[in-house]
Design a protein around this motif. Structure first.
Motif, PDB file in Angstrom:
ATOM      1  N   ARG A 178      -0.938   5.167  -3.286  1.00  0.00           N
ATOM      2  CA  ARG A 178      -1.249   4.544  -4.464  1.00  0.00           C
ATOM      3  C   ARG A 178      -0.194   3.343  -4.554  1.00  0.00           C
ATOM      4  O   ARG A 178      -0.878   2.171  -5.025  1.00  0.00           O
TER       5      ARG A 178
ATOM      6  N   PHE B 291      -7.702   4.765  -3.652  1.00  0.00           N
ATOM      7  CA  PHE B 291      -6.518   4.833  -2.764  1.00  0.00           C
ATOM      8  C   PHE B 291      -6.642   5.991  -2.081  1.00  0.00           C
ATOM      9  O   PHE B 291      -7.432   7.228  -2.557  1.00  0.00           O
TER      10      PHE B 291
ATOM     11  N   VAL C 139      -1.362   0.225  -2.601  1.00  0.00           N
ATOM     12  CA  VAL C 139      -2.463  -0.320  -2.903  1.00  0.00           C
ATOM     13  C   VAL C 139      -2.375  -0.957  -4.278  1.00  0.00           C
ATOM     14  O   VAL C 139      -2.781  -2.049  -4.362  1.00  0.00           O
TER      15      VAL C 139
END
Lengths: 63, 738
Positions: free
Chosen positions: B584, B603, B587
């Motif tokens: 996460r 993600f 991204v």
């Protein structure tokens, strides 16, 4: 105007001659690669009779 | 244990190409003549005269090489070696020069394609020669030749026309026959209808002494259509069929533990079975799915998951084929090998998707067919009508319609515009597999980006360096001994900083998955990974004799052009998303940097999940590079594989960018849209032209001279319109070539 009866067949024969030349170069693979030869002309020639022979042999295989 | 050292870069490279000498491999990929053994390589990165010189120099460097010839047009090098020679030496030499070689499978299709190309060119040449001569004769006929000369000229025209119709036009008959048999309408049916009707009527007229013969128009038509087809074929083939590449994610040879002999044996991959133990050295690919039974190391999983950070593994952890071992030797117990591995299954499902994808036809083509069929029916009706009336007159009107209206412009529109675009794109380093892909590109609505390697560089770079200058040389000396990605990145960074002599490393120790230590100039240096941040970066602490003297931060940077391209794509009203296998945090960081809304990003997506996501949208474009994107690239309507991709994603994608990064993506979409609008423009021009010309023909106002002038004119208009394109298209091409 009767000259045309000689000239016309002559012209057609000439055209045929070029067509045959084209057909031969086509089947020998000359037009398979249209890009590299234009670059290869920039490279220095190495005069090596043996090498030259090899190249022509190669062409036969690819036909 | 056999003599396999811990692989340094040089040895690793040689190992990498050893598969080239495997007899089974040679069977499929090479061919034998009296002179030796031949193989074709696709050579990555060749583009100029110097590349030609350099690659062909290999014949002088490697003893076994008898012949090597590079074709720049499709980047294929043909190599011949002597019977005792090895192709791996050639591949290694190419690799050293910086051109990555990929062997190309020799199958019948490849030879067939070559022969077909030559035959098509021959047909084209014959059609051109005959059409030219017929036209010369036609000019004097139109100019007012009469009597015996005119008669002879007409018969000679017929003689010249024979090879056109019996040799040059054969491809049209073939494809018309194929589409008739499969009960489909293709543009070739009206073309053939026009040619045949025209020929028959012209011959009848010739015998009857009527001067309405159309040999000139018809042979010019055949020549024109053949040349656009040849052009399209050539540009399409230069985009290379990547499906003939074999992918080598996993090594063909593995080191298997033999319990009876208590040694590691080298065996081929297919000889492994579940329960076997294999050894994997650093900088080697894990060949199988399995479980770690001995050792502690970290793995680069970017290929499979798209994660930018390496993953640590210890005894008991699961590992997957296609990941790269980084730090220390591992011993792995095999659970799955070959196509049963996760990687293998991805490959299989990708291939399934690809075979399902049928080539679509372009919209203008579909409409043209109906329009042209209407013309055919009209002229057919006229022929029937002519049975009941004055035979000759109406038959000639029908013929005039068939020749003047049907095929020419419509059959030219799409192949012309597309071949020109594909050719220009190829010169700009964008290889598009086919015309239908361009049309799909123009209709794209949702764009998915992979993160690692696509939006970012995909490799670690030093972004922060806080070390006293006098220590740099020593650190460089230590780091250049390792092949770990972190070490590689630091070496690259320091090479530009350090001038002068690099000191000798007196002692070296790699700490399993945690860094490297070494003695240089009497001092003991330690470089350890401080902590793995959740984001993109890794921090390295540098200790000298136990004291902290500096730190360095390495991260995978966003490519400089990514943000601009994203913004430009947004201006086209496209829906942009990141579809990544990474965490996460990373991204989000990249999404924020390039300006994609994080809320719509996906993600921690496995390759299988990526596929599901793409499936749920329409008109999708996927831009990616790793094997983890392969299924998604195949699933999306259009897949773009960016430079330095795995061969796997090249196979899956319809477009391949030769230049790194996504710079060309925006221009590509623009060009695709503009090409379609050029096609549409030409299409409407043809409709107008055909309606007018058809009207004249119906009224019986068209004679051979009129047809001979009108037809090339219309073709020329289409040609000029395609060449000029639109102004947006021209700017986009300029940008791509810049």
């Amino acid at each position: 105007m009767s000259i045309i009866f000689i000239l016309l067949p002559l012209a057609l024969l000439l055209g045929l001659g070029f067509l045959v030349a084209f057909a031969r170069s086509c089947s020998s693979g000359q037009y398979d690669d249209l890009e590299t030869p234009s670059h290869r002309i920039l490279l220095e020639d190495e005069y090596e009779p043996k090498k030259f022979k090899r190249v022509t042999q190669e062409r036969k295989i690819h036909v | 244990m056999p003599s396999v050292r811990k692989s340094g870069p040089a040895l690793g490279a040689r190992e990498e190409f050893r598969f080239l000498d495997d007899p089974e491999f040679l069977e499929q990929y090479s061919w034998q003549t009296q002179e030796g053994r031949w193989m074709d390589f696709y050579v990555e990165g060749v583009h100029c005269a110097a590349c030609v010189w350099l690659t062909e120099k290999i014949a002088d460097i490697v003893d076994d090489v008898g012949f090597i010839r590079l074709n720049l047009g499709n980047s294929v090098a043909t190599v011949r070696i002597h019977d005792q020679g090895s192709f791996s030496a050639v591949a290694l030499e190419l690799q050293k020069m910086g051109y990555r070689p990929h062997p190309i499978k020799q199958d019948e299709q490849r030879g067939l394609q070559k022969r077909e190309n030559r035959l098509l060119l021959m047909r084209l040449g014959v059609a051109g020669a005959c059409a030219g001569n017929i036209m010369l004769l036609a000019v004097s006929l139109y100019g007012g030749a009469n009597g015996g000369i005119a008669d002879r000229f007409r018969w000679i025209s017929l003689g010249l026309y024979v090879p056109v119709i019996f040799f040059s036009a054969v491809p049209f008959y073939k494809s018309a026959w194929i589409s008739l048999r499969s009960k489909e309408l293709s543009i070739d049916i009206p073309v053939v209808f026009g040619i045949l009707l025209g020929s028959i009527v012209s011959v009848i007229n010739l015998i009857q002494g009527d001067d309405r013969i159309y040999f000139d128009s018809l042979s010019a038509l055949v020549f024109l259509l053949l040349s656009t087809r040849y052009l399209l074929k050539r540009t399409q083939q230069s985009a290379l069929d990547f499906s003939r590449f074999l992918h080598f994610l996993t090594p063909m040879w593995v080191k298997k533990w033999n319990p009876s002999g208590q040694i590691y044996e080298e065996v081929r991959m297919d000889q492994l079975s579940a329960g076997d133990r294999v050894q994997v050295f650093p900088n080697e690919c894990v060949p199988v799915d399995g479980r770690v039974v001995k050792g502690f190391s970290s793995l680069d999983c970017a290929l499979l998951s798209g994660e930018s950070q390496s993953e640590r593994v210890a005894v008991g952890d699961r590992v997957f084929a296609g990941t790269l071992n980084l730090d220390a030797p591992l011993e792995i117990e095999v659970t799955q090998s070959g196509v049963n591995t996760r990687m293998g299954r991805i490959l299989v499902s990708m291939e399934k998707l690809l075979t399902k994808k049928a080539a679509a036809t372009v919209f203008a083509d579909r409409v043209s067919r109906y329009f042209v069929s209407a013309v055919v029916i009209l002229s057919g009706a006229l022929i029937i009508f002519s049975f009941y009336n004055s035979w000759g007159d109406y038959l000639n009107r029908a013929l005039a319609i068939a020749i003047v209206t049907c095929p020419c412009t419509f059959a030219l529109i799409t192949p012309l515009a597309f071949s020109l675009t594909l050719g220009k794109l190829a010169r700009g380093g964008v290889l598009v597999k086919g015309p239908d892909i361009l049309e799909k590109l123009a209709g794209v609505k949702a764009v998915f980006f992979d993160k690692t390697g696509t939006l970012t560089f995909g490799a670690l770079q030093v972004t922060h360096w806080e070390v006293p200058d006098e220590l740099s040389a020593a650190i460089l000396a230590i780091e250049s001994c390792s092949v770990h990605p972190i070490a590689k990145a630091m070496t690259q960074y320091l090479r530009n900083q350090v001038t002068g002599v690099i000191p000798q490393v007196e002692e070296l120790k790699e700490k399993m998955g945690n860094g490297i230590c070494g003695r240089v100039g009497g001092s003991w240096y330690e470089l350890t990974r401080a902590r793995d941040a959740t984001s993109l970066s890794t921090e390295i602490s540098i200790l000298k004799d136990g004291l902290l003297v500096g730190r360095a931060v390495l991260s995978d940077q966003v490519r400089p052009e990514s943000q601009k391209v994203v913004q430009l794509l947004k201006s086209l009203n496209l829906n942009l998303r990141i579809l990544s296998g990474d965490h996460r945090g990373s991204v989000k960081q990249v999404a924020d940097q390039v300006g994609i809304e994080f809320g719509s990003c996906i993600f921690e997506a496995s390759p299988e999940k990526k596929n599901e996501v793409i499936k749920s949208y329409e008109n999708t474009l996927m831009v990616g590079d790793g094997a983890n994107d392969a299924i998604a690239l195949a699933q999306a309507d259009v897949g773009i594989a960016v430079h330095s991709s795995m061969e796997l994603s090249l196979q899956a994608a319809g477009v391949f960018l030769k230049t790194p990064g996504i710079r060309s993506v925006y221009h590509l979409v623009v060009i695709a849209r503009e090409t379609l609008s050029v096609v549409q423009r030409n299409f409407w021009f043809s409709v107008v032209y055909n309606v007018i010309a058809g009207g004249f023909a119906l009224a019986g106002k068209i004679d051979p001279l009129f047809a001979a002038v009108l037809m090339p004119m219309s073709a020329l208009t289409v040609l000029l319109s395609s060449i000029t394109g639109t102004s947006r298209m021209r700017t986009a091409f300029k940008e791509i070539n810049a």
